[in-house]
Motif scaffolding. Structure first.
Motif, mmCIF file in Angstrom:
data_model
loop_
_atom_site.group_PDB
_atom_site.id
_atom_site.type_symbol
_atom_site.label_atom_id
_atom_site.label_comp_id
_atom_site.label_asym_id
_atom_site.label_seq_id
_atom_site.Cartn_x
_atom_site.Cartn_y
_atom_site.Cartn_z
ATOM 1 N N ASP A 17 16.494 8.950 -22.801
ATOM 2 C CA ASP A 17 17.072 8.592 -21.528
ATOM 3 C C ASP A 17 18.920 8.233 -22.322
ATOM 4 O O ASP A 17 19.240 6.119 -22.623
ATOM 5 C CB ASP A 17 16.371 7.035 -21.909
ATOM 6 C CG ASP A 17 16.648 5.706 -20.562
ATOM 7 O OD1 ASP A 17 17.551 6.308 -19.772
ATOM 8 O OD2 ASP A 17 16.048 4.992 -20.552
ATOM 9 N N THR A 18 19.602 8.815 -21.680
ATOM 10 C CA THR A 18 21.356 8.572 -22.133
ATOM 11 C C THR A 18 21.580 7.869 -20.931
ATOM 12 O O THR A 18 22.684 7.829 -20.937
ATOM 13 C CB THR A 18 22.152 10.040 -22.044
ATOM 14 O OG1 THR A 18 21.735 10.384 -20.948
ATOM 15 C CG2 THR A 18 21.272 10.086 -23.707
ATOM 16 N N GLY A 19 21.124 8.424 -19.779
ATOM 17 C CA GLY A 19 22.084 7.819 -18.672
ATOM 18 C C GLY A 19 23.125 8.643 -18.104
ATOM 19 O O GLY A 19 23.755 8.540 -16.866
ATOM 20 N N LEU A 20 22.754 10.248 -18.859
ATOM 21 C CA LEU A 20 24.365 10.267 -18.313
ATOM 22 C C LEU A 20 24.458 11.370 -17.607
ATOM 23 O O LEU A 20 23.137 11.932 -17.390
ATOM 24 C CB LEU A 20 25.380 11.061 -19.834
ATOM 25 C CG LEU A 20 25.544 10.432 -21.196
ATOM 26 C CD1 LEU A 20 25.686 10.995 -22.157
ATOM 27 C CD2 LEU A 20 26.944 9.379 -20.198
ATOM 28 N N ILE A 21 24.641 12.344 -16.569
ATOM 29 C CA ILE A 21 25.128 13.463 -15.898
ATOM 30 C C ILE A 21 25.900 14.188 -16.600
ATOM 31 O O ILE A 21 27.082 13.441 -16.598
ATOM 32 C CB ILE A 21 25.540 12.463 -14.921
ATOM 33 C CG1 ILE A 21 24.571 12.351 -13.877
ATOM 34 C CG2 ILE A 21 25.586 13.941 -13.240
ATOM 35 C CD1 ILE A 21 23.226 12.229 -13.793
ATOM 36 N N TRP A 57 15.958 20.751 -23.295
ATOM 37 C CA TRP A 57 16.551 19.391 -22.851
ATOM 38 C C TRP A 57 16.762 18.456 -21.780
ATOM 39 O O TRP A 57 16.945 17.464 -21.128
ATOM 40 C CB TRP A 57 16.663 18.775 -23.885
ATOM 41 C CG TRP A 57 16.652 18.855 -25.403
ATOM 42 C CD1 TRP A 57 15.466 19.322 -26.002
ATOM 43 C CD2 TRP A 57 17.674 18.649 -26.592
ATOM 44 N NE1 TRP A 57 15.172 19.651 -26.932
ATOM 45 C CE2 TRP A 57 16.701 18.456 -27.704
ATOM 46 C CE3 TRP A 57 18.606 17.979 -26.524
ATOM 47 C CZ2 TRP A 57 16.956 18.499 -28.813
ATOM 48 C CZ3 TRP A 57 18.904 17.827 -27.729
ATOM 49 C CH2 TRP A 57 17.955 18.047 -29.177
ATOM 50 N N LEU A 58 16.817 19.715 -20.381
ATOM 51 C CA LEU A 58 17.813 19.241 -19.595
ATOM 52 C C LEU A 58 17.044 19.557 -17.861
ATOM 53 O O LEU A 58 16.523 20.498 -18.480
ATOM 54 C CB LEU A 58 19.260 20.212 -19.444
ATOM 55 C CG LEU A 58 20.192 20.711 -20.850
ATOM 56 C CD1 LEU A 58 20.787 21.663 -20.952
ATOM 57 C CD2 LEU A 58 20.716 19.126 -21.086
ATOM 58 N N GLU A 59 17.350 18.870 -16.962
ATOM 59 C CA GLU A 59 17.289 18.771 -15.902
ATOM 60 C C GLU A 59 18.118 19.041 -14.933
ATOM 61 O O GLU A 59 19.497 18.469 -14.612
ATOM 62 C CB GLU A 59 16.043 17.637 -15.872
ATOM 63 C CG GLU A 59 15.323 17.147 -14.032
ATOM 64 C CD GLU A 59 14.767 16.538 -14.073
ATOM 65 O OE1 GLU A 59 13.373 17.126 -12.886
ATOM 66 O OE2 GLU A 59 15.315 15.406 -15.002
#
Length: 65
Positions: A17-21, A57-59
């Motif tokens: 839950d980093t909130g990063l893009i 790990w990515l979406e």
């Protein structure tokens, strides 16, 4: 089946839950392989860090053009 991440896509790290893009800059290996792909991402945070992350790990948030 999960979609393959491509250069130019915008991604988030759904496992944390980093909130990063971030913007996908590169991937290794480039071709479909039995080796898990590592994705080079420029994260849009204060420092604009560039890091390699496991594809699993990515979406994808938005596909690149």
């Amino acid at each position: 089946m999960k979609k393959r991440i491509r250069i130019g896509d915008l991604v988030t790290m759904y496992t944390h839950d980093t909130g990063l893009i971030g913007l996908v800059l590169d991937r290794k290996p480039k071709a479909i392989s039995t080796t898990p792909a590592q994705i080079c991402i420029k994260w849009f945070n204060g420092g604009g860090s560039v890091e390699w992350e496991p594809e699993g790990w990515l979406e994808v948030v938005s596909e690149g053009g």
